[in-house]
Design a protein around this motif. Structure first.
Motif, mmCIF file in Angstrom:
data_model
loop_
_atom_site.group_PDB
_atom_site.id
_atom_site.type_symbol
_atom_site.label_atom_id
_atom_site.label_comp_id
_atom_site.label_asym_id
_atom_site.label_seq_id
_atom_site.Cartn_x
_atom_site.Cartn_y
_atom_site.Cartn_z
ATOM 1 N N VAL A 20 1.039 -1.098 -0.195
ATOM 2 C CA VAL A 20 0.498 0.265 -0.146
ATOM 3 C C VAL A 20 0.867 0.961 0.141
ATOM 4 N N ARG A 21 1.571 1.127 0.532
ATOM 5 C CA ARG A 21 3.016 2.545 0.933
ATOM 6 C C ARG A 21 3.325 2.560 -0.746
ATOM 7 N N ALA A 22 3.830 1.740 -1.269
ATOM 8 C CA ALA A 22 4.754 1.681 -2.696
ATOM 9 C C ALA A 22 3.589 2.615 -3.176
ATOM 10 N N ALA A 23 2.351 1.485 -3.458
ATOM 11 C CA ALA A 23 1.278 1.856 -4.390
ATOM 12 C C ALA A 23 0.465 3.574 -4.171
ATOM 13 N N ALA A 24 0.523 4.305 -2.708
ATOM 14 C CA ALA A 24 0.382 5.099 -2.769
ATOM 15 C C ALA A 24 1.399 6.297 -2.418
ATOM 16 N N ASP A 25 2.521 5.774 -2.839
ATOM 17 C CA ASP A 25 4.064 6.870 -3.000
ATOM 18 C C ASP A 25 4.339 7.893 -1.501
ATOM 19 N N TRP A 26 4.220 8.231 -0.259
ATOM 20 C CA TRP A 26 3.691 8.728 0.534
ATOM 21 C C TRP A 26 5.130 8.987 1.148
ATOM 22 N N LEU A 27 5.977 8.553 0.937
ATOM 23 C CA LEU A 27 7.074 8.533 1.137
ATOM 24 C C LEU A 27 8.131 9.990 -0.016
ATOM 25 N N ASN A 28 7.449 9.764 -0.688
ATOM 26 C CA ASN A 28 8.869 10.482 -1.984
ATOM 27 C C ASN A 28 7.550 11.750 -2.055
ATOM 28 N N ASN A 29 6.127 11.401 -2.471
ATOM 29 C CA ASN A 29 4.997 11.862 -2.513
ATOM 30 C C ASN A 29 4.436 12.398 -0.971
ATOM 31 N N ALA A 30 4.671 13.380 -0.455
ATOM 32 C CA ALA A 30 4.204 13.517 0.731
ATOM 33 C C ALA A 30 2.716 14.265 0.834
ATOM 34 N N PRO A 31 1.522 13.502 1.450
ATOM 35 C CA PRO A 31 0.443 14.105 1.143
ATOM 36 C C PRO A 31 -0.154 15.470 2.096
ATOM 37 N N THR A 64 -8.496 10.350 -2.760
ATOM 38 C CA THR A 64 -7.392 10.326 -3.403
ATOM 39 C C THR A 64 -6.260 9.162 -3.540
ATOM 40 N N ARG A 65 -6.001 8.229 -2.701
ATOM 41 C CA ARG A 65 -4.473 7.743 -2.901
ATOM 42 C C ARG A 65 -5.186 6.840 -1.456
ATOM 43 N N LEU A 66 -4.863 6.588 -0.956
ATOM 44 C CA LEU A 66 -4.780 5.818 -0.041
ATOM 45 C C LEU A 66 -6.007 4.617 -0.029
ATOM 46 N N GLY A 67 -7.416 4.978 -0.431
ATOM 47 C CA GLY A 67 -8.090 3.699 -1.396
ATOM 48 C C GLY A 67 -7.909 3.386 -2.696
ATOM 49 N N PRO A 68 -7.303 3.882 -3.758
ATOM 50 C CA PRO A 68 -6.943 3.531 -3.933
ATOM 51 C C PRO A 68 -5.919 2.691 -4.653
ATOM 52 N N ALA A 69 -4.519 3.026 -3.118
ATOM 53 C CA ALA A 69 -3.410 1.891 -2.999
ATOM 54 C C ALA A 69 -4.009 0.709 -2.248
ATOM 55 N N MET A 70 -4.556 1.057 -1.417
ATOM 56 C CA MET A 70 -5.640 -0.289 -0.850
ATOM 57 C C MET A 70 -5.787 -1.219 -1.759
ATOM 58 N N ALA A 71 -7.086 -0.528 -3.068
ATOM 59 C CA ALA A 71 -7.626 -1.455 -3.743
ATOM 60 C C ALA A 71 -6.814 -2.165 -4.440
ATOM 61 N N GLN A 72 -6.141 -1.714 -5.163
ATOM 62 C CA GLN A 72 -4.274 -2.117 -6.238
ATOM 63 C C GLN A 72 -3.662 -2.925 -5.429
ATOM 64 N N ALA A 73 -3.629 -3.361 -4.207
ATOM 65 C CA ALA A 73 -2.689 -3.983 -3.537
ATOM 66 C C ALA A 73 -3.986 -5.002 -2.609
ATOM 67 N N GLY A 74 -4.849 -5.078 -3.426
ATOM 68 C CA GLY A 74 -5.901 -6.023 -2.171
ATOM 69 C C GLY A 74 -5.861 -5.751 -1.012
ATOM 70 N N VAL A 75 -6.317 -5.017 -1.049
ATOM 71 C CA VAL A 75 -6.100 -5.082 0.708
ATOM 72 C C VAL A 75 -7.667 -4.665 0.563
ATOM 73 N N ALA A 76 -8.869 -5.290 1.347
ATOM 74 C CA ALA A 76 -10.347 -5.286 1.691
ATOM 75 C C ALA A 76 -10.966 -5.004 2.835
ATOM 76 N N VAL A 77 -9.813 -4.514 3.590
ATOM 77 C CA VAL A 77 -10.877 -4.447 5.263
ATOM 78 C C VAL A 77 -10.649 -2.707 5.335
#
Length: 100
Positions: A20-31, A64-77
């Motif tokens: 999820v962190r990689a998909a949302a890229d918050w380390l390189n692109n701070a929210p 805009t970022r976390l929800g889509p990143a969770m979906a991309q990673a298959g995290v459905a909680v």
């Protein structure tokens, strides 16, 4: 008003979190509006404590970022989020520490 968000992600593993962190890229692109972020595990549950400029900034990141990143990673909680008004947010040093 600045807020502290305690977010629990039941059953999310460190590997899923990293995806999820990689998909949302918050380390390189701070929210926008994000002030700080800490993560740890208690048993099988992923806990996060964040400071945000506002609940609206947190919601925008989630939509805009976390929800889509969770979906991309298959995290459905469903994240369990509790907000608290921040009395103080102090970040004396900008640092990123990850184990993966």
């Amino acid at each position: 008003m600045a807020v502290v968000a305690h977010v629990i992600l039941p059953g999310v593993t460190p590997q899923q979190y990293d995806e999820v962190r990689a998909a949302a890229d918050w380390l390189n692109n701070a929210p926008d509006g994000g002030l700080s972020h800490l993560t740890w595990w208690e048993g099988a549950d992923c806990h996060n404590v964040d400071a945000w400029e506002s609940e609206a900034a947190f919601a925008s990141f989630g939509e805009t970022r976390l929800g889509p990143a969770m979906a991309q990673a298959g995290v459905a909680v469903e994240p369990q989020v509790t907000f608290h008004p921040a009395h103080e947010v102090f970040a004396p040093k900008s640092v990123t520490v990850t184990v993966s």
